[in-house]
Write a protein that holds these residues in place. Structure first.
Motif, short mmCIF file in Angstrom:
data_model
loop_
_atom_site.label_atom_id
_atom_site.label_comp_id
_atom_site.label_asym_id
_atom_site.label_seq_id
_atom_site.Cartn_x
_atom_site.Cartn_y
_atom_site.Cartn_z
N LEU A 93 19.13 33.85 10.30
CA LEU A 93 19.03 33.48 11.72
C LEU A 93 17.59 33.18 12.08
O LEU A 93 16.67 33.92 11.72
CB LEU A 93 19.57 34.61 12.60
N SER A 94 17.38 32.08 12.81
CA SER A 94 16.04 31.74 13.28
C SER A 94 15.85 32.29 14.69
O SER A 94 16.81 32.58 15.41
CB SER A 94 15.84 30.22 13.28
N LYS A 95 14.59 32.42 15.08
CA LYS A 95 14.27 32.97 16.40
C LYS A 95 14.20 31.86 17.45
O LYS A 95 13.74 30.76 17.17
CB LYS A 95 12.92 33.70 16.36
N THR A 102 17.85 39.45 22.82
CA THR A 102 19.04 40.24 22.53
C THR A 102 19.13 40.78 21.11
O THR A 102 19.71 41.85 20.88
CB THR A 102 20.32 39.42 22.82
N PHE A 103 18.55 40.06 20.14
CA PHE A 103 18.67 40.45 18.74
C PHE A 103 17.44 41.19 18.25
O PHE A 103 16.31 40.93 18.67
CB PHE A 103 18.90 39.22 17.85
N HIS A 104 17.66 42.10 17.29
CA HIS A 104 16.59 42.78 16.57
C HIS A 104 16.43 42.05 15.24
O HIS A 104 17.35 42.05 14.42
CB HIS A 104 16.95 44.24 16.36
N PHE A 105 15.28 41.44 15.02
CA PHE A 105 15.04 40.61 13.84
C PHE A 105 14.27 41.37 12.77
O PHE A 105 13.41 42.21 13.07
CB PHE A 105 14.24 39.36 14.21
N ALA A 143 24.08 25.68 16.54
CA ALA A 143 22.78 25.93 15.91
C ALA A 143 21.65 25.71 16.91
O ALA A 143 21.77 24.95 17.87
CB ALA A 143 22.60 25.01 14.70
N SER A 144 20.53 26.39 16.67
CA SER A 144 19.32 26.21 17.47
C SER A 144 18.24 25.62 16.59
O SER A 144 18.10 25.99 15.42
CB SER A 144 18.86 27.56 18.04
N TYR A 145 17.45 24.71 17.17
CA TYR A 145 16.36 24.08 16.41
C TYR A 145 15.03 24.28 17.12
O TYR A 145 14.18 23.39 17.16
CB TYR A 145 16.67 22.59 16.21
N LEU A 224 10.63 20.74 12.41
CA LEU A 224 9.89 22.00 12.51
C LEU A 224 10.08 22.79 11.23
O LEU A 224 10.97 22.49 10.42
CB LEU A 224 10.35 22.84 13.70
N ILE A 225 9.23 23.80 11.05
CA ILE A 225 9.37 24.75 9.95
C ILE A 225 9.77 26.07 10.59
O ILE A 225 9.05 26.61 11.44
CB ILE A 225 8.07 24.89 9.15
N ASP A 226 10.91 26.57 10.21
CA ASP A 226 11.56 27.68 10.91
C ASP A 226 11.75 28.86 9.96
O ASP A 226 12.34 28.69 8.89
CB ASP A 226 12.91 27.20 11.42
N ASP A 227 11.25 30.02 10.32
CA ASP A 227 11.49 31.21 9.51
C ASP A 227 12.90 31.74 9.74
O ASP A 227 13.38 31.76 10.87
CB ASP A 227 10.48 32.31 9.85
N LEU A 228 13.54 32.18 8.65
CA LEU A 228 14.89 32.75 8.74
C LEU A 228 14.83 34.25 8.49
O LEU A 228 14.06 34.73 7.66
CB LEU A 228 15.82 32.08 7.73
N HIS A 229 15.70 34.98 9.19
CA HIS A 229 15.65 36.44 9.20
C HIS A 229 17.05 37.04 9.08
O HIS A 229 18.05 36.36 9.30
CB HIS A 229 15.05 36.94 10.53
#
Length: 265
Positions: A93-95, A102-105, A143-145, A224-229
């Motif tokens: 999941l990306s931020k 709402t989420f704890h990453f 999805a979110s970008y 974009l470059i998106d970190d996944l968690h």
């Protein structure tokens, strides 16, 4: 021959063997950790298997945490709703602003490059969001970008929401039902992404014409470059997120996670 009672036989075992036996029993009895992963389907609606390098990364976390994952795969919208209801931990999941509320990453597992794919005869120069003005952009439903993209959708540009099938989305692009398709992957070079899309098309459709393979192009600059968690909403998973963080940091330090991801390149 003298037969010893079972309890006496156990008492004669070394302490280390007894501990190992108890550990094995505990592992078998331990409740699996539910992991929610976005599903991908082919054009026939069949579920596409998780790619091998991702499977190996998941195996790494199972070993490090001494846990077994129960993987459940859903479309993005349903997956996020289930996570909000406490069903499990999300993988990949990306931020964005809404999710951070709402989420704890966890720490970032790896970086995902979000690429723009166009028809070969209709490519354009992309430097920033303004270059998408007036275009129809194909996205995966739910999805979110990133916050900037999400705030400009259906304002600066129109979005075409779709299922996650790569083959179906590419065909919509080639049939001019969209101007550009968004595609996320960990690969950092557009040429690698083009070859990946060709391989995925062959897997999904079993036969792809050369003309189709040459009909699309990945633009040089990613959106974009998106970190996944890993991420979870329910407090019951906070301890697991902390354990996952330790495994991520250890895998980053040793290079093990990156090594596993590079296996398919």
């Amino acid at each position: 021959m003298l037969l010893l009672p079972a309890f006496l036989c156990l008492s004669l075992l070394p302490a280390s063997a007894l501990r190992a036996t108890e550990t094995d029993k505990s592992a078998k009895l331990a409740k699996p950790l539910v992991l929610l992963i976005r599903e991908l389907r082919n054009e026939d609606g069949d579920l596409v298997p998780i790619r091998e390098e991702i499977r190996q990364v998941l195996n790494y976390f199972e070993r490090e945490l001494r846990v077994r994952f129960e993987i459940r795969r859903y479309p993005w919208i349903r997956l996020l709703n289930n996570a909000r209801n406490g069903e499990g931990i999300v993988f990949g999941l990306s931020k964005n602003r809404e999710r951070l509320a709402t989420f704890h990453f966890s720490e970032a597992i790896y970086a995902n490059y979000v690429w723009l794919v166009t028809r070969s005869d209709a490519s354009f120069v992309f430097n920033n969001m303004q270059d998408l003005r007036g275009k129809t952009v194909g996205v995966v439903r739910g999805a979110s970008y990133g916050d900037e993209f999400d705030s400009l959708r259906n304002v600066l540009f129109q979005v075409e929401e779709d299922v996650s099938s790569h083959g179906a989305r590419l065909k919509k692009l080639l049939n001019k039902r969209m101007d550009v398709m968004v595609f996320g992957d960990r690969r950092s070079q557009p040429e690698q992404v083009e070859q990946l899309l060709i391989r995925l098309l062959r897997i999904e459709t079993s036969q792809v014409e050369t003309a189709i393979e040459q009909s699309f192009k990945v633009l040089p600059k990613p959106l974009l470059i998106d970190d996944l968690h890993f991420a979870a909403m329910s407090p019951q998973y906070d301890a697991w997120i902390q354990k996952l963080n330790l495994a991520i940091l250890a895998g980053r330090k040793s290079g093990e996670i990156n090594r596993l991801l590079l296996r398919d390149k």
